[in-house]
Design a protein around this motif. Structure first.
Motif, PDB file in Angstrom:
ATOM      1  N   UNK A 147     -12.978  -0.444  87.567  1.00 38.81           N
ATOM      2  CA  UNK A 147     -12.991  -0.966  86.538  1.00 38.81           C
ATOM      3  C   UNK A 147     -12.262  -2.449  86.362  1.00 38.81           C
ATOM      4  N   UNK A 149     -12.223  -6.019  87.345  1.00 45.23           N
ATOM      5  CA  UNK A 149     -13.277  -7.109  87.922  1.00 45.23           C
ATOM      6  C   UNK A 149     -12.334  -7.801  88.878  1.00 45.23           C
ATOM      7  N   UNK A 151     -12.096 -10.966  89.610  1.00 41.54           N
ATOM      8  CA  UNK A 151     -11.185 -11.879  89.556  1.00 41.54           C
ATOM      9  C   UNK A 151      -9.771 -11.538  88.892  1.00 41.54           C
ATOM     10  N   UNK A 152      -9.949 -10.171  88.443  1.00 41.12           N
ATOM     11  CA  UNK A 152      -8.637  -9.690  87.841  1.00 41.12           C
ATOM     12  C   UNK A 152      -7.594  -9.472  88.929  1.00 41.12           C
ATOM     13  N   UNK A 262     -16.101 -15.332  94.154  1.00 39.81           N
ATOM     14  CA  UNK A 262     -15.077 -15.469  93.355  1.00 39.81           C
ATOM     15  C   UNK A 262     -13.858 -15.702  94.236  1.00 39.81           C
TER      16      UNK A 262
ATOM     17  N   UNK B  13     -13.645  13.184  80.387  1.00 36.23           N
ATOM     18  CA  UNK B  13     -13.411  11.892  80.659  1.00 36.23           C
ATOM     19  C   UNK B  13     -14.507  11.081  79.805  1.00 36.23           C
ATOM     20  N   UNK B 207     -18.842  -7.756  82.762  1.00 38.96           N
ATOM     21  CA  UNK B 207     -18.099  -8.450  84.037  1.00 38.96           C
ATOM     22  C   UNK B 207     -18.800  -9.593  84.426  1.00 38.96           C
ATOM     23  N   UNK B 210     -17.944 -12.571  82.260  1.00 41.19           N
ATOM     24  CA  UNK B 210     -16.493 -12.867  82.346  1.00 41.19           C
ATOM     25  C   UNK B 210     -16.340 -13.773  83.844  1.00 41.19           C
ATOM     26  N   UNK B 211     -16.945 -13.083  84.823  1.00 37.51           N
ATOM     27  CA  UNK B 211     -17.025 -13.847  86.094  1.00 37.51           C
ATOM     28  C   UNK B 211     -17.642 -15.306  86.238  1.00 37.51           C
ATOM     29  N   UNK B 227     -12.673 -14.114  80.948  1.00 35.24           N
ATOM     30  CA  UNK B 227     -12.653 -14.680  82.289  1.00 35.24           C
ATOM     31  C   UNK B 227     -12.286 -16.043  82.099  1.00 35.24           C
ATOM     32  N   UNK B 248      -6.535  -9.839  81.503  1.00 35.19           N
ATOM     33  CA  UNK B 248      -6.995  -9.125  82.509  1.00 35.19           C
ATOM     34  C   UNK B 248      -6.966  -7.635  82.104  1.00 35.19           C
ATOM     35  N   UNK B 251      -9.906  -6.749  79.793  1.00 40.78           N
ATOM     36  CA  UNK B 251     -11.367  -6.716  80.288  1.00 40.78           C
ATOM     37  C   UNK B 251     -11.243  -5.307  81.290  1.00 40.78           C
ATOM     38  N   UNK B 252     -10.020  -4.960  81.772  1.00 40.62           N
ATOM     39  CA  UNK B 252     -10.166  -3.740  82.677  1.00 40.62           C
ATOM     40  C   UNK B 252     -10.195  -2.666  81.796  1.00 40.62           C
ATOM     41  N   UNK B 255     -13.954  -2.444  80.569  1.00 42.74           N
ATOM     42  CA  UNK B 255     -14.757  -1.796  81.418  1.00 42.74           C
ATOM     43  C   UNK B 255     -14.572  -0.503  81.971  1.00 42.74           C
ATOM     44  N   UNK B 256     -13.320  -0.131  81.996  1.00 38.51           N
ATOM     45  CA  UNK B 256     -13.060   1.462  82.226  1.00 38.51           C
ATOM     46  C   UNK B 256     -13.543   2.357  81.165  1.00 38.51           C
ATOM     47  N   UNK B 259     -17.299   2.485  81.454  1.00 39.12           N
ATOM     48  CA  UNK B 259     -17.796   3.141  82.889  1.00 39.12           C
ATOM     49  C   UNK B 259     -17.664   4.656  82.408  1.00 39.12           C
ATOM     50  N   UNK B 260     -16.390   5.228  81.955  1.00 36.50           N
ATOM     51  CA  UNK B 260     -16.256   6.718  81.634  1.00 36.50           C
ATOM     52  C   UNK B 260     -17.580   6.863  80.799  1.00 36.50           C
ATOM     53  N   UNK B 263     -20.958   6.816  82.745  1.00 36.67           N
ATOM     54  CA  UNK B 263     -20.977   7.914  83.409  1.00 36.67           C
ATOM     55  C   UNK B 263     -21.548   9.448  82.972  1.00 36.67           C
TER      56      UNK B 263
END
Lengths: 320, 278
Positions: A147, A149, A151-152, A262, B13, B207, B210-211, B227, B248, B251-252, B255-256, B259-260, B263
Motif C-alpha cells: 500500500x 507507493x 515515492x512515499x 522514481x 478485511x 498510484x 501520484x507517481x 504525488x 503520504x 495516499x497510503x 491505496x490500502x 487494495x483490501x 482483494x
C-alpha cells in the motif's frame, strides 16, 4: 525446445518494432524540438536569424525529413548497433547507455536480492506457522508494503535518515569498482525502499503456494519417512512452491529497469531512469529511443529466460 | 442488512477496506464543505508547522496542507475511477471481440498488446504526458493507454475459454447471429473478470497518477495531487516534514483500503482470477 526459443525470439521483432515506433511517434508529437530549445536558450526574442538557425539545425539533424523516413533511418542504424548521437551531450548515445546501464543494473540486482532474502523466508514462516501471531505480523508487513507507493517509502526513508541520524546519503555517485562502501552508502536506500515494495507480493505468493503444497501427499510421505521438519519444509515443500514465485519475480525483474526511475530521482542516482526523464524534457530523441528500446529488449529477454528456467525447475513442463 | 453482516463475518478485511473506501468517497464528494480553504488558495505564511488554524501546516507558498490533502482525495478518485472505467471497458471489449473473431484479428491485436506491454509503464506515461501536455485530463488519457492493453490480454484469455464452451456452440447451432452471440453470451460471461479488473486497478491508477505528478510530469504543480505535494515536501524535508507526512499518509491509506476491498471482491467473485496488474 530449440524451435520454441526461435519462435519466441521471432516474436521479439514485432514487439520491438511496435514499441519503438510508438515512442518515436510520441516524441515527435511533443511540442517544441531540440532546435528550438537550443536556439531560444541563447537569445530571448524571435528573429529572422533565429528562424534560420532553427531551420539549419533541423536540416543537420534530419528533423525536417518526413517522420516515416526518420523512423526507417533510425531502424537501419539500430539493427547495425548505431543509435546515433545525443543532441544535448554531443556524443554517441551508446556511450551514455554504457555509462548508465551498469548503475541501474546494480540497483536492480541489489533490490531483487534484498527483496528475495526478506520475502521468501517471510512467506515460509507465514505458511508454516499459519494463523499464529507471527503469521499475522508477516501478513500486515506485506500488506503495508503493497500500500505504500514507492515515492512515499523513499521520502520516508530519507526523512528518517535526516531526522534520526542527521545524515543524508551521498549525492555524488561513486562506482562500486572504485569505492564499494561509498557506492553502497548511496544505493542501499533506494534498493531497500524498492525491495520493501516488491517483497509484499512475493511474500504473499510464497505463503499461498506453501499452504497449497504442504497439503500434498508427498509432503506427508516425506514426514512419514522420518525426515526432519527442516528438510521437509525446505527441500520438499519450498522447492515445489517456488514456480509461480519465479514467474512473478522474473516479470518484476524485467520491469525493474524502467520502474527504478522514481528511486533514482529521489536518491539522485545517475542511472537510466534519470537520464530518460531528462532526455524526454530536453527532446533528446536519440537518447530516449535507445534507452526505451534497451528497456523493452531486457524485459522481453528476461521473460523468455523465466520461461526457460521453468523447464529446469519443473521437468514436467515441456515446450514443443 | 443480513447480507451486510454476513459479508463482514466472511470478509472482515474486505469490509474494513470498504469502510476506508466509503470514507474516501465521502471526503472526495464533500471536499468543498470539509476543506477550510481552496486547493490553490495561497497567501498564508509559508512553512507554518501544524497548529489549530492549520492542522497539517502550510506549504512552500503558504497554502493550507490539510485543505489540499482533502481536495487531493477528489482529484485522486476522479482520475482513478474515470481512467479505469474507460481503460478497462475499452480493453475488455477489445479482448473479448478479438478472442471471438480469432484468426488474424486476434494475432494482430496480440502483437499490438505485446508492443505496448514491452514498454515500461511509467516511461510510456511520461512520453505520453510530454506529447499531450500537463493537465489532469491528459493524465487520464495516459492511464487509459496504459490500462487498455492489460485488460485486453486478461479478458482475451477469459473469453477464449468462453468461446470454446458448449453453450457457445449451441448458440451457433441454433443460428444466433454473431452480434447476438457477442452481446448475450460472450460479454455476460466475461463480466466477473471485468468487475475484478475494475476494482483491482483503481488503486494502481491512483498510484500511477501520484507517481507521475511526483516526477513532475502529471498534474500541473498547483493542482492538489498527493504525488505533487510530496515533491515539494522533499525539497523541505528538514524544515517542513509535515509536507510529506500528511499527503503520504493520505495516499497510503487510500491505496490500502482500495487494495483490501479489491482483494475481497476478487475472492468473492472468483478465486481463480489472480493476476492482472496486482
Amino acid at each position: 525446445m530449440r524451435s520454441y526459443v526461435v519462435r519466441r525470439l521471432l516474436l521479439f521483432i514485432p514487439a520491438l518494432l511496435g514499441a519503438s515506433m510508438l515512442i518515436f511517434v510520441l516524441m515527435r508529437l511533443v511540442p517544441g524540438d531540440i532546435a528550438e530549445i537550443l536556439v531560444y536558450q541563447t537569445g530571448s526574442e524571435t528573429s529572422g536569424v533565429q528562424q534560420r538557425q532553427i531551420q539549419q539545425i533541423r536540416r543537420e539533424l534530419g528533423l525536417n525529413e518526413p517522420v516515416v523516413v526518420q523512423y526507417l533511418s533510425w531502424v537501419a542504424g539500430a539493427v547495425r548497433g548505431d543509435f546515433g548521437k545525443s543532441y544535448t551531450q554531443r556524443r554517441p548515445v551508446w556511450d551514455i547507455v554504457r555509462e548508465r546501464f551498469p548503475r541501474s543494473m546494480e540497483l536492480a540486482i541489489l533490490t531483487l536480492a534484498l527483496a528475495l532474502v526478506w520475502a521468501i523466508p517471510l512467506g515460509v514462516i507465514s505458511a508454516v506457522y499459519r494463523n499464529s501471531p507471527l503469521d499475522y505480523l508477516a501478513r500486515i508487513a506485506s500488506l503495508s508494503g503493497l500500500s505504500l507507493p514507492l515515492f512515499v517509502t523513499g521520502a520516508l526513508i530519507l526523512y528518517g535518515l535526516v531526522r534520526l541520524f542527521h545524515w543524508i546519503p551521498p549525492l555524488e555517485f561513486v562506482p562500486f569498482s572504485e569505492n564499494p562502501v561509498e557506492n553502497l552508502k548511496q544505493l542501499i536506500w533506494p534498493a531497500l525502499a524498492q525491495a520493501f515494495y516488491i517483497s509484499a507480493p512475493i511474500a504473499r505468493l510464497t505463503r499461498s503456494q506453501m499452504l497449497e503444497v504442504i497439503r500434498q501427499d508427498y509432503v506427508r510421505t516425506a514426514r512419514a519417512k522420518g525426515l526432519t521438519e527442516r528438510a521437509v519444509v525446505y527441500r520438499h515443500a519450498l522447492r515445489n512452491s517456488l514456480l509461480p514465485v519465479v514467474t512473478f519475480v522474473g516479470w518484476w525483474g524485467g520491469r525493474l529497469l524502467g520502474g527504478l526511475v522514481i528511486m533514482e530521482i529521489i536518491f539522485v542516482v545517475p542511472g537510466m531512469g534519470t537520464a530518460l526523464v531528462q532526455a524526454v524534457s530536453q527532446r533528446d530523441y536519440p537518447t530516449v529511443q535507445a534507452m526505451v528500446f534497451l528497456m523493452a529488449l531486457v524485459f522481453l529477454l528476461v521473460n523468455l529466460l523465466v520461461d526457460l528456467v521453468y523447464v529446469w525447475l519443473d521437468p514436467r513442463i515441456h515446450y514443443a | 442488512m443480513r447480507e451486510v453482516s454476513r459479508l463482514v463475518r466472511r470478509q472482515p478485511l474486505g469490509a474494513a477496506g470498504g469502510i476506508i473506501v466509503l470514507a474516501l468517497v465521502a471526503v472526495a464528494v464533500l471536499a468543498p464543505r470539509l476543506a477550510w480553504h481552496g486547493p490553490k488558495e495561497a497567501g498564508f505564511a509559508p512553512y507554518l508547522p501544524p497548529s489549530a488554524e492549520f492542522p497539517m501546516g502550510t506549504d512552500q507558498v503558504g497554502r493550507d496542507v490539510m485543505s489540499r490533502v482533502i481536495w487531493g482525495a477528489r482529484l485522486s478518485l476522479y482520475v482513478g475511477l474515470v481512467s479505469v472505467l474507460f481503460g478497462i471497458t475499452a480493453g475488455s471489449l477489445w479482448g473479448a471481440v478479438t478472442a471471438y473473431l480469432g484468426g488474424a484479428a486476434d494475432t494482430g491485436s496480440q502483437r499490438v498488446v505485446d508492443a505496448v506491454m514491452a514498454l515500461p509503464p511509467i516511461i510510456l506515461a511520461l512520453a505520453l504526458m510530454a506529447a499531450l501536455g500537463q493537465s489532469v485530463n491528459n493524465v487520464i488519457i495516459a492511464l487509459v493507454v496504459l490500462l487498455t492493453p492489460t485488460a485486453a490480454r486478461t479478458i482475451r484469455s477469459v473469453a477464449l475459454g468462453v468461446v470454446a464452451s458448449p453453450y457457445m456452440e449451441a448458440a451457433r447451432a441454433v443460428g444466433a447471429s454473431r452480434w447476438r452471440i457477442i452481446c448475450r453470451h460472450l460479454i455476460p460471461n466475461c463480466l466477473a473478470a471485468y468487475i475484478v479488473l475494475i476494482t483491482t486497478n483503481v488503486s494502481y491508477a491512483i498510484v500511477v497518477e501520484a507517481s507521475l505528478s511526483f516526477i513532475g510530469a502529471g498534474a500541473p504543480p498547483d493542482e492538489p495531487s498527493w504525488g505533487g505535494m510530496l515533491t515539494a515536501g522533499i525539497q523541505a524535508l528538514e524544515t517542513a516534514p509535515w509536507m510529506i507526512l500528511f499527503p503520504g499518509l493520505a495516499i497510503s491509506l487510500a491505496v490500502f483500503g482500495l487494495n483490501l476491498f479489491g482483494d475481497s471482491i476478487r475472492d468473492v467473485t472468483d478465486p481463480r482470477l489472480r493476476g492482472g496488474l496486482g
